[in-house]
Design a protein around this motif. Structure first.
Motif, PDB file in Angstrom:
ATOM      1  N   ASN A  36       0.573  -0.985   0.016  1.00  0.00           N
ATOM      2  CA  ASN A  36       0.107  -0.196   0.150  1.00  0.00           C
ATOM      3  C   ASN A  36       1.066   1.054  -0.313  1.00  0.00           C
ATOM      4  N   GLY A  39       4.013   0.638  -2.980  1.00  0.00           N
ATOM      5  CA  GLY A  39       2.979  -0.438  -4.998  1.00  0.00           C
ATOM      6  C   GLY A  39       4.382  -0.745  -4.828  1.00  0.00           C
ATOM      7  N   VAL A 109      -4.807  -6.583   0.275  1.00  0.00           N
ATOM      8  CA  VAL A 109      -5.263  -5.076  -0.034  1.00  0.00           C
ATOM      9  C   VAL A 109      -6.269  -4.878  -1.484  1.00  0.00           C
ATOM     10  N   LEU A 149      -5.547   0.716  -4.759  1.00  0.00           N
ATOM     11  CA  LEU A 149      -4.752  -1.119  -5.429  1.00  0.00           C
ATOM     12  C   LEU A 149      -6.064  -1.545  -5.977  1.00  0.00           C
ATOM     13  N   LEU A 152      -2.686  -5.996  -9.562  1.00  0.00           N
ATOM     14  CA  LEU A 152      -1.286  -5.844  -8.970  1.00  0.00           C
ATOM     15  C   LEU A 152      -1.186  -7.442 -10.023  1.00  0.00           C
ATOM     16  N   HIS A 175       2.715   5.495  -7.460  1.00  0.00           N
ATOM     17  CA  HIS A 175       1.530   4.513  -7.223  1.00  0.00           C
ATOM     18  C   HIS A 175       0.433   5.782  -6.969  1.00  0.00           C
ATOM     19  N   ARG A 206       3.418  -6.613  -7.024  1.00  0.00           N
ATOM     20  CA  ARG A 206       3.248  -4.637  -6.919  1.00  0.00           C
ATOM     21  C   ARG A 206       2.181  -4.172  -7.394  1.00  0.00           C
ATOM     22  N   SER A 207       2.124  -2.897  -7.582  1.00  0.00           N
ATOM     23  CA  SER A 207       0.924  -2.288  -8.711  1.00  0.00           C
ATOM     24  C   SER A 207       1.459  -1.272  -9.751  1.00  0.00           C
TER      25      SER A 207
END
Length: 281
Positions: A36, A39, A109, A149, A152, A175, A206-207
């Motif tokens: 969060n 990212g 998330v 998010l 992902l 992000h 990862r974002s």
């Protein structure tokens, strides 16, 4: 197949276990917090080396066959390509795509149901160049509204990732910024473009909204990075798809079937043209 165990080890602590590696609930909380905030998070040593070796042997054979077939690989710039993986062993493994540690982080998330929509490999070869700094997705509304998010990427490499063979490079925290603000901070040196080195078995979550780029592979060997894409259930993903053989799909539990957004066919085609469309924002 991996197991999820909830075993009391203290007043309010639990273990979550993948067959090879044990993590506490507090560690999963930390991974979610990093994801969060930054990212990105990296889970070291999640997958057993034997599993990675099996994937590598199968991938090498697949890659060699795809190189000989017109349309077998999608170009992603100079000496860089992409391949959707077929839903056959060893790739069709719920211990990987429905791994309890990975899902434990995703569950923290994603606040609605989510789907697996992508199973593929990104492959920089010798001669690849720096990509332009980019995002893989647009924000939901605009850069002026922080996007949660909602998608992902989960990555793991089939080889050691070093400075020489094209490590993934990303700017933490971008992000939750506008693209322009992130680029200004990167170019001013306020936020570094950080390279992520990985051992076989390490997993990165990862974002795709964080600003990032691929870097040159200076070695003669390909650097295959597996990508599993997970998105909120309402997101339309026209650029990627999963195709599963019916017998395999029907052997899965209802929970895992619910995880997959896929096309089910009686038999997989012997050869399909790679249809991936390269989006970069």
């Amino acid at each position: 197949m991996n197991l999820t165990l909830a075993l009391p080890i203290g007043a309010d602590s639990k273990l979550v276990q993948s067959v090879e590696t044990v993590f506490t609930e507090s560690e999963l909380d930390r991974f979610a917090e990093e994801l969060n905030r930054d990212g990105i998070c990296v889970i070291r040593g999640l997958f057993d080396r034997d599993l990675i070796d099996r994937w590598k042997v199968a991938f090498d054979a697949l890659f060699q066959e795809r190189q000989q077939r017109p349309g077998g690989l999608a170009p992603r710039g100079q000496a860089r390509c992409y391949a959707t993986l077929p839903w056959v062993a060893p790739f069709a493994d719920p211990a990987v795509y429905s791994n309890p540690i990975i899902r434990g982080v995703l569950n923290r998330v994603f606040f609605q149901e989510y789907k697996l929509v992508q199973l593929a490999a990104d492959i920089p070869l010798q001669g690849s160049q720096y990509q332009e700094i980019h995002r893989d997705f647009r924000p939901l509304f605009s850069d002026q509204i922080v996007t949660p998010l909602y998608a992902l990427a989960v990555n793991f490499s089939l080889v050691e990732v070093t400075e020489a063979n094209g490590p993934f490079e990303m700017a933490r925290g971008t992000h939750v910024m506008s693209r322009e603000e992130g680029l200004v901070k990167i170019h001013a040196g306020e936020i570094p473009m950080e390279q992520f080195y990985m051992q076989p078995g390490d997993v990165m979550i990862r974002s795709p909204l964080a600003l990032h780029r691929g870097t040159p592979n200076l070695t003669p060997q390909p650097r295959p990075m597996i990508v599993m894409g997970y998105v909120m259930h309402w997101l339309h993903t026209q650029k990627v798809d999963l195709t599963l053989p019916r017998a395999y799909y029907e052997s899965l539990s209802p929970e895992i079937q619910e995880l997959l957004r896929c096309r089910v066919v009686d038999q997989l085609a012997d050869s399909e043209v790679e249809t991936y469309i390269n989006f970069a924002y």
